[in-house]
Motif scaffolding. Structure first.
Motif, PDB file in Angstrom:
ATOM      1  N   PRO A   1      -6.881  -4.397   7.024  1.00 60.33           N
ATOM      2  CA  PRO A   1      -7.735  -3.686   6.074  1.00 60.33           C
ATOM      3  C   PRO A   1      -8.946  -4.534   5.696  1.00 60.33           C
ATOM      4  N   SER A   2     -10.012  -3.858   5.312  1.00 51.99           N
ATOM      5  CA  SER A   2     -11.179  -4.581   4.784  1.00 51.99           C
ATOM      6  C   SER A   2     -10.949  -4.851   3.296  1.00 51.99           C
ATOM      7  N   MET A   3     -11.706  -5.788   2.751  1.00 46.28           N
ATOM      8  CA  MET A   3     -11.623  -6.067   1.320  1.00 46.28           C
ATOM      9  C   MET A   3     -12.061  -4.833   0.531  1.00 46.28           C
ATOM     10  N   ASP A   4     -13.061  -4.122   1.056  1.00 48.52           N
ATOM     11  CA  ASP A   4     -13.524  -2.908   0.376  1.00 48.52           C
ATOM     12  C   ASP A   4     -12.410  -1.870   0.289  1.00 48.52           C
TER      13      ASP A   4
ATOM     14  N   LEU B   1       0.839  -1.194   0.000  1.00 46.88           N
ATOM     15  CA  LEU B   1       0.000   0.000   0.000  1.00 46.88           C
ATOM     16  C   LEU B   1       0.878   1.249   0.000  1.00 46.88           C
ATOM     17  N   ARG B   2       1.852   1.301   0.894  1.00 46.89           N
ATOM     18  CA  ARG B   2       2.742   2.473   0.953  1.00 46.89           C
ATOM     19  C   ARG B   2       3.502   2.653  -0.358  1.00 46.89           C
ATOM     20  N   HIS B   3       4.011   1.558  -0.905  1.00 47.56           N
ATOM     21  CA  HIS B   3       4.764   1.613  -2.159  1.00 47.56           C
ATOM     22  C   HIS B   3       3.923   2.231  -3.277  1.00 47.56           C
ATOM     23  N   HIS B   4       2.714   1.737  -3.442  1.00 50.57           N
ATOM     24  CA  HIS B   4       1.850   2.228  -4.527  1.00 50.57           C
ATOM     25  C   HIS B   4       1.362   3.647  -4.252  1.00 50.57           C
ATOM     26  N   ARG B   5       1.128   3.976  -2.994  1.00 46.33           N
ATOM     27  CA  ARG B   5       0.718   5.351  -2.654  1.00 46.33           C
ATOM     28  C   ARG B   5       1.836   6.328  -2.989  1.00 46.33           C
ATOM     29  N   GLN B   6       3.054   5.967  -2.626  1.00 47.11           N
ATOM     30  CA  GLN B   6       4.185   6.852  -2.914  1.00 47.11           C
ATOM     31  C   GLN B   6       4.463   6.946  -4.409  1.00 47.11           C
ATOM     32  N   LEU B   7       4.290   5.830  -5.137  1.00 49.46           N
ATOM     33  CA  LEU B   7       4.448   5.877  -6.593  1.00 49.46           C
ATOM     34  C   LEU B   7       3.451   6.853  -7.221  1.00 49.46           C
ATOM     35  N   ALA B   8       2.259   6.897  -6.655  1.00 45.49           N
ATOM     36  CA  ALA B   8       1.218   7.804  -7.159  1.00 45.49           C
ATOM     37  C   ALA B   8       1.450   9.243  -6.709  1.00 45.49           C
TER      38      ALA B   8
ATOM     39  N   CYS C   1      -8.430   1.181  -2.774  1.00 45.59           N
ATOM     40  CA  CYS C   1      -7.024   1.593  -2.940  1.00 45.59           C
ATOM     41  C   CYS C   1      -6.480   1.102  -4.278  1.00 45.59           C
ATOM     42  N   ASP C   2      -6.823  -0.128  -4.663  1.00 44.30           N
ATOM     43  CA  ASP C   2      -6.410  -0.640  -5.973  1.00 44.30           C
ATOM     44  C   ASP C   2      -6.891   0.278  -7.088  1.00 44.30           C
TER      45      ASP C   2
ATOM     46  N   LEU D   1      -5.151   3.896  -6.829  1.00 47.32           N
ATOM     47  CA  LEU D   1      -3.698   3.851  -7.032  1.00 47.32           C
ATOM     48  C   LEU D   1      -3.298   3.102  -8.304  1.00 47.32           C
ATOM     49  N   ASN D   2      -4.277   2.578  -9.032  1.00 48.55           N
ATOM     50  CA  ASN D   2      -4.014   1.846 -10.280  1.00 48.55           C
ATOM     51  C   ASN D   2      -2.976   0.743 -10.085  1.00 48.55           C
ATOM     52  N   THR D   3      -3.227  -0.122  -9.116  1.00 45.05           N
ATOM     53  CA  THR D   3      -2.271  -1.181  -8.795  1.00 45.05           C
ATOM     54  C   THR D   3      -2.445  -2.433  -9.645  1.00 45.05           C
ATOM     55  N   GLY D   4      -3.525  -2.503 -10.402  1.00 44.67           N
ATOM     56  CA  GLY D   4      -3.796  -3.715 -11.156  1.00 44.67           C
ATOM     57  C   GLY D   4      -4.390  -4.822 -10.291  1.00 44.67           C
ATOM     58  N   GLY D   5      -4.892  -4.453  -9.123  1.00 45.02           N
ATOM     59  CA  GLY D   5      -5.546  -5.427  -8.253  1.00 45.02           C
ATOM     60  C   GLY D   5      -4.636  -6.121  -7.253  1.00 45.02           C
ATOM     61  N   VAL D   6      -3.435  -5.616  -7.072  1.00 50.32           N
ATOM     62  CA  VAL D   6      -2.464  -6.244  -6.158  1.00 50.32           C
ATOM     63  C   VAL D   6      -3.021  -6.382  -4.746  1.00 50.32           C
ATOM     64  N   LEU D   7      -3.606  -5.328  -4.227  1.00 58.82           N
ATOM     65  CA  LEU D   7      -4.067  -5.347  -2.839  1.00 58.82           C
ATOM     66  C   LEU D   7      -5.244  -6.302  -2.651  1.00 58.82           C
TER      67      LEU D   7
END
Length: 151
Positions: free
Chosen positions: A87-90, A52-59, A95-96, A99-105
């Protein structure tokens, strides 16, 4: 450089990477000393927080800017990133999306849920399965084929 080294600000020389200022947002990124060191291979929850932190910082988003977009408070997100709250699934899905993670989380969430069930006593994950999860997390973080079970 591994994800852990990138996130914690450490690298082979053991020096910190100083924080940078995002001019477009006027937000001062926290330095590695201000952020809790992450150990993504310690558990599924830690790995989720690191991702989560990685993708947030990338964004280029602060917790304060991400919070309203995912309908969560910055303090809640901070606790999730620091592996202090499940975290909840929601939340993972929101966040996915943001943050455009491709569904990683969302793909990591079942591991986090299983860990939560074990901690709450609702499930008993055999010791061998726990070891396999730790090896899997280590491989995901470092990509090290020399680890047990690696190729």
């Amino acid at each position: 450089m591994s994800i852990y080294e990138t996130l914690s600000g450490e690298h082979a020389g053991g020096r910190s990477v100083p924080g940078r200022r995002l001019e477009s947002e006027g937000v001062l990124k926290q330095t590695s000393a201000q952020l809790r060191d992450l150990t993504p291979y310690a558990s599924a929850l830690h790995f989720f927080g690191a991702e989560l932190r990685h993708h947030r910082q990338l964004a280029g988003l602060s917790l304060r800017r991400l919070g309203p977009q995912v309908f969560a408070s910055p303090s809640q997100l901070r606790l999730v990133e620091a592996a202090r709250r499940f975290p909840s699934m929601d939340l993972a899905g929101r966040c996915d999306s943001v943050l455009n993670t491709g569904g990683v989380l969302a793909r990591l969430h079942p591991l986090v849920s299983a860990e939560r069930a074990v901690r709450l006593g609702g499930s008993h994950l055999p010791v061998i399965a726990r070891q396999q999860v730790k090896v899997l997390l280590r491989l995901l973080v470092d990509g090290d084929p020399a680890l047990p079970g690696g190729s």
